[in-house]
Design an enzyme around this catalytic site. Structure first.
Site, PDB file in Angstrom:
ATOM      1  CB  VAL A  93      -0.960   0.033   1.209  1.00 46.99           C
ATOM      2  CG1 VAL A  93      -1.969  -1.080   1.122  1.00 46.99           C
ATOM      3  CG2 VAL A  93      -0.195  -0.043   2.530  1.00 46.99           C
ATOM      4  N   GLY A  94       2.134   1.170   0.234  1.00 47.58           N
ATOM      5  CA  GLY A  94       2.950   2.374   0.260  1.00 47.58           C
ATOM      6  C   GLY A  94       4.421   2.041   0.207  1.00 47.58           C
ATOM      7  N   GLY A 144       8.564   4.138   0.217  1.00 42.70           N
ATOM      8  CA  GLY A 144       9.347   5.360   0.277  1.00 42.70           C
ATOM      9  C   GLY A 144      10.792   5.047   0.521  1.00 42.70           C
ATOM     10  N   GLY A 145      11.566   6.081   0.857  1.00 38.51           N
ATOM     11  CA  GLY A 145      12.979   5.878   1.098  1.00 38.51           C
ATOM     12  C   GLY A 145      13.247   4.980   2.290  1.00 38.51           C
ATOM     13  N   GLY A 152      11.342   2.353   3.332  1.00 41.17           N
ATOM     14  CA  GLY A 152      10.966   0.972   3.116  1.00 41.17           C
ATOM     15  C   GLY A 152       9.578   0.859   2.507  1.00 41.17           C
ATOM     16  CB  VAL A 194       3.372   0.685   4.448  1.00 38.64           C
ATOM     17  CG1 VAL A 194       2.156   0.344   5.310  1.00 38.64           C
ATOM     18  CG2 VAL A 194       4.306   1.616   5.209  1.00 38.64           C
ATOM     19  CE  LYS A 253       7.468   3.427   9.179  1.00 38.79           C
ATOM     20  NZ  LYS A 253       7.230   4.594  10.070  1.00 38.79           N
ATOM     21  CG  ASP A 285       7.791  14.656  11.916  1.00 31.56           C
ATOM     22  OD1 ASP A 285       7.753  15.826  11.495  1.00 31.56           O
ATOM     23  OD2 ASP A 285       7.995  13.676  11.171  1.00 31.56           O
TER      24      ASP A 285
END
Length: 444
Positions: free
Chosen positions: A22-23, A25-26, A28, A30, A45, A143
């Site tokens: 489902v996702g 990025g840099g 890893g 998901v 994750k 964050d």
């Protein structure tokens, strides 16, 4: 290497089924999977091989395990195994709540602005309750921003991404790359955090909450065109997101939330309220709209699931910043060259909705031209959210020219993130520089 020093429930492949990516990025990937024992969907994750876990996934797990709260993403356990979808070796990760509606930031994009007012009030209150709980457990998020406020199927908000929590003061220094990693998104950082000797405390989160309130009230991203250097220069001198377009008479409770927002982003940390104070204010505002929340949620979900909305929905979903005069001038100087090049290229893409593979191929095919001509690099980087690892973000931000920023983007994010990251980049590029995409032969 041992996964975690504290005790968490191990979850292996035997407990998981129906895996879906489902996702990416840099950091890893998901996945969504069905937890057979619990009978619910969960998110897994997992870090890319070779990504150091010291200040990311494992710290996040440690803090999540200490923060069981209705409005904080729940950790169900740790994963160790080879994912049946896209996995090639034994990997480690976290098993947590699956938040099926994305984030506050992505929903604002899908709705082209802020959600109905009762939903704004509920989010403001749920985030305040979640943050109050974290602070009661001596955890500082560090964050807090719309992309880290995730939404479940009923559009309830839960806090996520604890990779920055409880950062050691000794880790701070004047190096901008370090500041980018541990300070969170610079647009949500308080003025004192731009000082190299700053010691992280709870008031950091309160300031970020004030900027978050502005974002969910307006449906916009603060300072969309401002670089790190400009924000670092202006915020300590009192600049804040503009409130001129907020009509405080428009909704019941809006004036109270705006007043709270301004108290939260006060220049002096000692004058900012605690989250207990924030929670009391937001509870009062939300109580005036709570009766209508179910109807509002149903209306929003219906809108999101309409055919038109589904077709328009993208994996990278953020607001469109305005171009500065300098950026517009830069675009003009390359327009003729780009148009000529695009005319010479054969038509690669038919007049249909582009698939993810089409978008990834576009980003690969036009790598050199994109490196040369993308000017909104930081706005796009912010829009990609968690697809850009914090370390990559800080390196991109530190580069002096757009071309150098784009080279790092390819090296650190697009290459490692694969087809999904490239497709998200393409969608975000369409939002920020549609003329560039059109001149290169892409579909708008």
């Amino acid at each position: 290497m041992e996964l975690l020093s504290h005790k968490t429930e191990p979850v292996g492949n035997e407990s998981l089924e129906k895996w879906e990516p489902v996702g990416s990025g840099g950091f890893g990937r998901v996945y969504k999977a069905r937890h057979k024992d619990l009978g619910i969907d969960v998110a897994i994750k997992i870090l890319h091989d070779g990504v150091c876990p010291t200040m990311s996934l494992w710290d996040e797990a440690s803090h999540m395990d200490k923060a069981p709260c209705e409005y904080v993403v729940r950790l169900y356990g740790t994963y160790q195994g080879c994912p049946p979808v896209g996995g090639t070796s034994t990997q480690q990760g976290l098993v947590m709540d699956f938040m099926g509606r994305g984030s506050v930031q992505s929903l604002q994009k899908e709705l082209s602005g802020p959600p109905p007012w009762p939903l704004v009030c509920r989010w403001a209150h749920q985030v305040a309750v979640g943050m109050s709980f974290l602070h009661s457990r001596n955890l500082v998020h560090h964050d807090l921003k719309p992309s880290n406020v995730l939404l479940n199927a009923e559009l309830n908000a839960k806090l996520a991404d604890f990779g920055l929590s409880r950062v050691s003061t000794s880790a701070l220094n004047s190096n901008r790359e370090t500041m980018g990693i541990i300070g969170g998104s610079y647009r949500y950082m308080p003025p004192e955090a731009f000082n190299a000797s700053y010691e992280p405390v709870r008031s950091f989160d309160v300031y970020s909450y004030g900027i978050l309130l502005w974002s969910i009230i307006t449906g916009k991203e603060p300072y969309p065109c401002a670089s790190y250097d400009l924000v670092e220069l202006k915020i300590p001198f009192g600049d804040r997101p503009s409130c001129e377009e907020i009509d405080q008479r428009r909704e019941q409770g809006l004036k109270e939330l705006v007043d709270l927002m301004k108290r939260c982003w006060d220049h002096s940390p000692t004058k900012r309220p605690t989250f207990k104070n924030c929670r009391e204010d937001t509870e009062n505002v939300f109580s005036k709209h709570e009766k209508g929340i179910l109807n509002v949620v149903a209306q929003v979900v219906t809108q999101l699931e309409s055919p038109a909305s589904i077709q328009a929905n993208r994996s990278a979903a953020f607001n469109v910043p305005l171009q500065t005069p300098e950026q517009s001038k830069s675009n003009d100087t390359v327009e003729n060259a780009l148009r000529s090049s695009a005319q010479q290229d054969s038509v690669r893409i038919s007049n249909r909705r582009m698939s993810r593979a089409d978008k990834a191929k576009f980003v690969d095919d036009y790598r050199a031209k994109l490196i040369q001509n993308v000017t909104e690099v930081m706005a796009i980087t912010d829009a990609l959210g968690n697809m850009v690892h914090r370390e990559a973000y800080s390196v991109i931000d530190a580069k002096a020219t757009s071309q150098d920023k784009m080279r790092v983007m390819y090296q650190r994010t697009l290459h490692s993130g694969g087809e999904e990251a490239k497709a998200a980049f393409y969608d975000t590029l369409k939002d920020h520089q549609p003329d560039l995409v059109k001149r290169l032969g892409g579909l708008i």
